[in-house]
Scaffold this motif. Structure first.
Motif, short mmCIF file in Angstrom:
data_model
loop_
_atom_site.label_atom_id
_atom_site.label_comp_id
_atom_site.label_asym_id
_atom_site.label_seq_id
_atom_site.Cartn_x
_atom_site.Cartn_y
_atom_site.Cartn_z
N GLU A 253 0.82 -1.20 0.00
CA GLU A 253 0.00 0.00 0.00
C GLU A 253 0.86 1.26 0.00
OE1 GLU A 253 -3.94 -0.90 2.36
OE2 GLU A 253 -2.21 -1.57 3.51
N ALA A 254 0.23 2.36 -0.39
CA ALA A 254 0.92 3.65 -0.43
C ALA A 254 1.37 4.04 0.97
CB ALA A 254 0.02 4.72 -1.01
N VAL A 255 2.60 4.56 1.08
CA VAL A 255 3.18 4.96 2.36
C VAL A 255 3.59 6.42 2.28
CG1 VAL A 255 5.02 4.54 4.05
CG2 VAL A 255 4.06 2.62 2.74
N SER A 256 3.18 7.20 3.28
CA SER A 256 3.57 8.61 3.29
C SER A 256 3.76 9.08 4.73
CB SER A 256 2.51 9.48 2.62
OG SER A 256 1.31 9.49 3.37
N LEU A 257 4.52 10.15 4.86
CA LEU A 257 4.76 10.82 6.13
C LEU A 257 4.30 12.26 6.00
CD1 LEU A 257 8.42 9.62 6.78
CD2 LEU A 257 6.53 9.19 8.36
N THR A 258 3.67 12.77 7.05
CA THR A 258 3.35 14.19 7.11
C THR A 258 3.94 14.77 8.39
OG1 THR A 258 1.29 13.87 5.89
CG2 THR A 258 1.54 15.94 7.10
N LEU A 259 4.76 15.79 8.26
CA LEU A 259 5.36 16.45 9.41
C LEU A 259 4.35 17.43 9.96
CD1 LEU A 259 8.94 17.18 7.96
CD2 LEU A 259 8.05 15.06 8.98
N LEU A 260 3.51 16.97 10.87
CA LEU A 260 2.45 17.82 11.40
C LEU A 260 3.03 18.99 12.18
CD1 LEU A 260 0.03 15.02 12.63
CD2 LEU A 260 -0.22 16.44 10.58
N GLY A 261 4.00 18.70 13.05
CA GLY A 261 4.68 19.73 13.82
C GLY A 261 6.16 19.40 13.88
N THR A 262 7.00 20.42 13.72
CA THR A 262 8.44 20.20 13.62
C THR A 262 9.24 20.94 14.69
OG1 THR A 262 8.61 22.02 12.04
CG2 THR A 262 8.34 19.80 11.12
N GLY A 263 8.54 21.59 15.62
CA GLY A 263 9.23 22.36 16.65
C GLY A 263 9.80 21.48 17.74
N GLY A 264 10.94 21.87 18.27
CA GLY A 264 11.59 21.12 19.34
C GLY A 264 11.61 21.89 20.64
N ILE B 152 6.19 18.93 18.17
CA ILE B 152 6.63 17.75 17.42
C ILE B 152 5.52 16.70 17.30
CG2 ILE B 152 7.64 16.70 19.51
CD1 ILE B 152 8.98 16.43 15.87
N ALA B 153 5.22 16.34 16.09
CA ALA B 153 4.23 15.30 15.80
C ALA B 153 4.38 14.90 14.34
CB ALA B 153 2.80 15.80 16.05
N THR B 154 4.36 13.61 14.07
CA THR B 154 4.51 13.10 12.70
C THR B 154 3.43 12.06 12.43
OG1 THR B 154 6.90 13.40 12.90
CG2 THR B 154 6.10 12.13 11.01
N LEU B 155 2.81 12.17 11.28
CA LEU B 155 1.78 11.23 10.86
C LEU B 155 2.35 10.27 9.83
CD1 LEU B 155 -1.28 10.38 10.69
CD2 LEU B 155 -1.46 12.05 8.81
N LEU B 156 2.26 8.97 10.10
CA LEU B 156 2.60 7.93 9.13
C LEU B 156 1.30 7.33 8.62
CD1 LEU B 156 4.44 5.87 7.66
CD2 LEU B 156 4.41 4.51 9.78
N GLN B 157 1.17 7.29 7.29
CA GLN B 157 -0.01 6.70 6.69
C GLN B 157 0.39 5.53 5.80
OE1 GLN B 157 -1.56 10.65 5.17
NE2 GLN B 157 -3.46 9.87 6.10
N GLN C 226 -3.19 20.77 13.51
CA GLN C 226 -2.36 20.36 12.39
C GLN C 226 -2.96 19.17 11.64
OE1 GLN C 226 -0.80 23.26 12.40
NE2 GLN C 226 1.05 22.24 11.65
N LEU C 227 -3.61 18.28 12.36
CA LEU C 227 -4.31 17.19 11.68
C LEU C 227 -5.41 17.75 10.78
CD1 LEU C 227 -4.60 14.58 14.56
CD2 LEU C 227 -3.48 14.19 12.35
N ALA C 228 -6.14 18.73 11.28
CA ALA C 228 -7.17 19.35 10.46
C ALA C 228 -6.58 19.99 9.22
CB ALA C 228 -7.94 20.38 11.29
N ALA C 229 -5.45 20.66 9.37
CA ALA C 229 -4.80 21.28 8.22
C ALA C 229 -4.34 20.24 7.21
CB ALA C 229 -3.60 22.12 8.69
N VAL D 31 16.44 17.18 4.01
CA VAL D 31 15.23 17.99 4.01
C VAL D 31 15.10 18.67 5.36
CG1 VAL D 31 12.72 17.99 3.83
CG2 VAL D 31 14.07 16.45 2.37
N LEU D 32 15.09 19.98 5.37
CA LEU D 32 14.79 20.71 6.59
C LEU D 32 13.28 20.78 6.70
CD1 LEU D 32 15.34 22.44 9.06
CD2 LEU D 32 15.65 24.42 7.53
N GLY D 33 12.73 20.00 7.60
CA GLY D 33 11.29 19.88 7.70
C GLY D 33 10.60 21.17 8.10
N THR D 34 9.47 21.43 7.49
CA THR D 34 8.59 22.50 7.92
C THR D 34 7.21 21.90 8.13
OG1 THR D 34 8.07 23.10 5.63
CG2 THR D 34 9.88 24.28 6.69
N ASP D 35 6.41 22.54 8.93
CA ASP D 35 5.09 22.00 9.26
C ASP D 35 4.28 21.72 8.01
OD1 ASP D 35 5.94 22.40 11.82
OD2 ASP D 35 4.24 23.66 12.43
#
Length: 322
Positions: free
Chosen positions: A45-56, A67-72, A89-92, A312-316
């Protein structure tokens, strides 16, 4: 397909192998599999990551959510850490709170779960069937405290909305033990202790551990360093990963903390030099920086001095398709 695509609000809901010895936690303290392991590596199946939040770190940032990352994987959603603002961020990213059934916590510093109360209470109120928390020792305590918090509103909502579950029934938790710590038909997850905490062995606080995570799915491998200092166990976990999501304390970040925090920054986080060396030693295919503060050109140049692959310098809300 572009490897990184910026998500926008209003998008349709978008549709991670090590040898056995390398998967074992060298400390002997990694968790109970949440379900019976299944051959997740065979998934196509298709695999993707979304950087919901990237702040430390603790506190809000103008341009980065916590900080939060979504794996689908196909239609399944897995959340790694739940920092401040994760519900928004999930809503966005086009998802509802109740579409997150499981949250993996790398450790229990507050910046990694500050957004969990909002996520949990909204998912509960909107009739999600359950929310499963999987993390280090202390996760069961967090679940109990969270259920108590949700109960304040639930005592009203249960009557108003005839909700079928109490918060204590809605929330479940398990703590890392034997690997794999989780497996279903989408992913297999391995957790190993890293070097973000260095407490005296006889200290009551020593029970707290910080973990790095390896997700395997469909022949793809995604590794999260979590918060950590340099650690050969993390090097081993990240071997050959398609994507390494790495934290970093930049040169500027180090100058912005009070003196008593400098030792922690130097020993229990990764500098640009250490991030580049880790990615090179592990032979990862792509390096993504998340859980960051102020990152400049000099930081990126230092990483690239040691690692020749894509950085890749992650951004939200960045999305990475594998």
């Amino acid at each position: 397909m572009k490897s990184v695509a910026r998500l926008r609000a209003g998008l349709l809901f978008p549709l991670l192998t090590m040898a056995g010895a390398a998967c074992a936690d060298p400390t002997g303290t990694p968790a109970v599999a949440e379900r019976e392991p299944t051959p997740a590596a065979q998934s196509t199946e298709a695999v993707s990551l979304t950087l919901l939040g990237t702040g430390g770190g603790p506190g809000g940032r103008k341009t980065r959510a916590g900080i939060a990352t979504l794996l689908q994987v196909g239609g399944r959603n897995y959340l790694i850490d739940a920092g401040e603002g994760v519900s928004r961020q999930l809503a966005a990213a086009g998802l509802r709170d109740q579409e997150i059934p499981v949250v993996f916590l790398t450790h229990l510093h507050d910046d990694h779960y500050a957004g969990l109360p909002a996520l949990a209470t909204f998912a509960y109120t909107l009739r999600s069937k359950s929310l499963n928390l999987i993390g280090p020792t202390g996760t069961n305590q967090l679940r109990t405290a969270l259920a108590d918090l949700l109960q304040v509103s639930a005592s009203i909502r249960i009557v108003e909305n005839r909700l079928p579950l109490t918060p204590a029934q809605f929330l479940t938790a398990s703590e890392y033990g034997q690997n794999p710590v989780y497996a279903d038909d989408g992913v297999k997850v391995t957790a190993i202790v890293n070097r973000h905490f260095r407490f005296a062995p006889d200290s009551p606080t020593a029970v707290n551990k910080s973990y790095s995570l390896r997700f395997e799915t469909g022949g793809k491998v995604i590794v999260f360093t979590g918060d950590t200092g340099p650690d050969p166990r993390v090097d081993a976990l990240a071997q050959g990963a398609d994507v390494l999501i790495a934290e970093m304390a930049s040169y500027t970040d180090r100058t912005l903390v009070p003196p008593m925090i400098l030792k922690h920054m130097d020993e229990e986080h990764l500098s640009p030099t250490e991030v580049g060396k880790l990615a090179a030693r592990a032979g990862v295919k792509k390096l993504v920086l998340s859980h960051v503060g102020v990152v400049g050109d000099a930081d990126l140049a230092e990483i690239k001095r040691h690692y020749s692959g894509p950085v890749v310098l992650g951004t939200d809300l960045d999305r990475i398709d594998l």
